[in-house]
Design a protein around this motif. Structure first.
Motif, PDB file in Angstrom:
ATOM      1  N   SER A 165     -13.745  18.109  46.570  1.00 39.72           N
ATOM      2  CA  SER A 165     -13.746  17.435  45.266  1.00 39.72           C
ATOM      3  C   SER A 165     -13.823  15.753  45.417  1.00 39.72           C
ATOM      4  O   SER A 165     -13.718  15.237  44.182  1.00 39.72           O
ATOM      5  N   SER A 303     -15.987  22.113  36.164  1.00 32.25           N
ATOM      6  CA  SER A 303     -16.002  20.574  36.043  1.00 32.25           C
ATOM      7  C   SER A 303     -14.694  20.335  36.431  1.00 32.25           C
ATOM      8  O   SER A 303     -13.588  20.601  35.435  1.00 32.25           O
ATOM      9  N   ILE A 305     -13.273  17.329  37.924  1.00 30.52           N
ATOM     10  CA  ILE A 305     -12.714  15.752  37.683  1.00 30.52           C
ATOM     11  C   ILE A 305     -13.712  14.961  37.216  1.00 30.52           C
ATOM     12  O   ILE A 305     -14.982  15.247  37.520  1.00 30.52           O
ATOM     13  N   LYS A 306     -13.468  13.857  36.367  1.00 26.70           N
ATOM     14  CA  LYS A 306     -14.272  13.162  35.853  1.00 26.70           C
ATOM     15  C   LYS A 306     -14.882  12.002  37.004  1.00 26.70           C
ATOM     16  O   LYS A 306     -14.231  11.311  37.668  1.00 26.70           O
ATOM     17  N   ALA A 307     -16.006  12.090  37.239  1.00 26.73           N
ATOM     18  CA  ALA A 307     -16.885  11.324  38.199  1.00 26.73           C
ATOM     19  C   ALA A 307     -17.292  10.053  37.702  1.00 26.73           C
ATOM     20  O   ALA A 307     -17.216   9.144  38.542  1.00 26.73           O
ATOM     21  N   GLN A 311     -20.356  12.280  33.844  1.00 25.74           N
ATOM     22  CA  GLN A 311     -20.657  13.378  34.604  1.00 25.74           C
ATOM     23  C   GLN A 311     -19.420  13.789  35.443  1.00 25.74           C
ATOM     24  O   GLN A 311     -18.466  12.888  35.525  1.00 25.74           O
ATOM     25  N   ASP A 312     -19.160  14.977  35.702  1.00 27.42           N
ATOM     26  CA  ASP A 312     -18.074  15.616  36.260  1.00 27.42           C
ATOM     27  C   ASP A 312     -18.489  16.348  37.821  1.00 27.42           C
ATOM     28  O   ASP A 312     -19.496  16.207  38.009  1.00 27.42           O
ATOM     29  N   TYR A 313     -17.414  16.539  38.345  1.00 27.02           N
ATOM     30  CA  TYR A 313     -17.619  16.843  39.714  1.00 27.02           C
ATOM     31  C   TYR A 313     -16.754  18.067  40.084  1.00 27.02           C
ATOM     32  O   TYR A 313     -15.808  18.303  39.436  1.00 27.02           O
ATOM     33  N   TRP A 318     -22.142  18.676  40.987  1.00 22.18           N
ATOM     34  CA  TRP A 318     -22.298  17.667  39.783  1.00 22.18           C
ATOM     35  C   TRP A 318     -22.440  18.403  38.450  1.00 22.18           C
ATOM     36  O   TRP A 318     -22.918  19.632  38.349  1.00 22.18           O
ATOM     37  N   ARG A 330     -25.131  22.465  29.052  1.00 21.11           N
ATOM     38  CA  ARG A 330     -24.569  22.083  30.150  1.00 21.11           C
ATOM     39  C   ARG A 330     -25.327  22.090  31.394  1.00 21.11           C
ATOM     40  O   ARG A 330     -26.137  23.326  31.490  1.00 21.11           O
TER      41      ARG A 330
END
Length: 385
Positions: A165, A303, A305-307, A311-313, A318, A330
């Motif tokens: 992550s 989703s 973590i906020k990247a 965008q999230d990771y 992604w 999404r």
């Protein structure tokens, strides 16, 4: 910091189908003699505006944008593909590459750059499915007894999930417009002689699991862990367990020392990239066979973590949101430096694979152009009635 994932804008390309391809009058559903398992939709999908997609590809060619291929898969069928001409980095016999003008076609392998990371995620899932890796909460150092001298209360808390992550909490800087290609940890790692030790001796700047730090170094750990857990380098394990079941062959996967370059070393055909996307869209199934468990697909593409701002990771995937026909959908993505992308839109039963040659352009125009290809595809797909 992010380095490889999504960069685009550049030089010449022409509206040329590659050798061995024939295009319909609307420029879609290109067919080759290769029997690679794809079902081709010969214009019978009424939810896909293939004329709009062809016009998009024509505009890309006319604008001299350095897009190399655009493929669209809808409801499991290849409904559009266009191959173009442009400059690209070609691997040399020694470490490095040279720039050449290439006429791309369905048989041309292309660098995936950091989209490789998402393929590595699928291999991790298969290893877990088979019991070769117990789970993602295994401590990283448990795989590296030779690095026992690095054990501290902090390092013992580093788990495989943190590498997947990008939340190791270790300082990491990859190449950016400011740093260039030499002043960054990725390059130093490769020249260190011991990539895993290099990564694990970076300064701790956040608690593990709390903050996103884009790190190809995390993939050096993932690749080595897979090698130790499966008894095979990642490229060999992935070929037998993932790529061959998908009907993918002829891929090239570089190694750094004895381990595969899980951070960006995979080259494959755009049609094969689209297969990776379709596998994820179908919950890990291809041609009636469960290749990766549905549980891993769901966990890795969530989703987590906020990247970035938008965008999230997840676990090497992604995700984000986009507008399509007055609603928000999404997408899940494998994104690589230079404009390589596999984007999956479950709500539209859609996969979009794009290759390009914009490896050094970090401008706002570059991001706008790349995302514009995906956005144009979204607008050409009508929601199911």
């Amino acid at each position: 910091m992010k380095r490889r994932e999504f960069v685009l804008v550049g030089t010449a390309l022409a509206s040329l189908g590659g050798a061995g391809c024939t295009h319909s009058i609307e420029g879609f559903a290109a067919k080759t003699s290769r029997d690679d398992g794809w079902n081709i939709a010969a214009g019978d999908d009424k939810l896909v505006d293939t004329i709009a997609l062809s016009k998009m590809a024509d505009r890309l060619a006319a604008s001299r944008a350095n897009i190399h291929a655009v493929l669209v898969v809808h409801r499991g069928k290849l409904v559009f593909e266009r191959y173009l001409q442009g400059s690209d980095q070609v691997p040399t016999s020694f470490f490095g590459s040279r720039v050449e003008n290439i006429v791309f076609d369905a048989n041309t392998r292309h660098a995936m750059k950091s989209a490789t990371k998402s393929v590595a995620s699928l291999a991790v899932g298969i290893a877990i499915d088979r019991g070769l890796i117990h789970d993602i909460d295994e401590p990283i150092l448990s795989f590296f007894p030779e690095l026992a001298d690095l054990r501290t209360p902090e390092s013992d808390r580093l788990l495989l999930r943190h590498a997947l992550s990008m939340t190791l909490g270790l300082e990491w800087i990859e190449s950016t417009p400011a740093t260039g290609d030499l002043a960054n940890d990725e390059t130093r790692m490769y020249f260190s002689g011991d990539p895993c030790r290099y990564v694990l001796t970076r300064r701790t700047v956040a608690a593990a699991g709390q903050q996103f730090f884009y790190s190809t170094g995390a993939l050096a750990l993932v690749s080595a862990i897979l090698h130790r857990a499966t008894g095979k380098p990642l490229d060999e394990f992935a070929r037998a367990s993932l790529l061959e079941p998908l009907g993918i062959s002829g891929e090239e996967w570089s190694r750094m020392g004895r381990d595969s370059d899980a951070g960006g070393g995979l080259r494959m055909r755009p049609r094969d990239m689209a297969k990776i996307g379709q596998l994820v869209l179908a919950g890990g199934r291809w041609d009636g066979r469960q290749i990766v468990s549905k549980g891993w697909i769901e966990a890795s593409t969530a989703s987590l973590i906020k990247a970035t701002d938008d965008q999230d990771y997840g676990y090497l995937w992604w995700s984000g949101h986009a507008a399509a026909h007055r609603r928000i959908v999404r997408w899940i993505g494998a994104l690589g430096r230079g404009g390589q992308s596999i984007r999956i839109v479950p709500e539209l039963d859609l996969v979009v694979a794009v290759t390009a040659g914009y490896y050094q352009d970090y401008s706002p125009q570059a991001f706008k152009l790349q995302y514009g290809v995906f956005n144009d595809v979204l607008q050409a797909i009508s929601p199911s009635r």
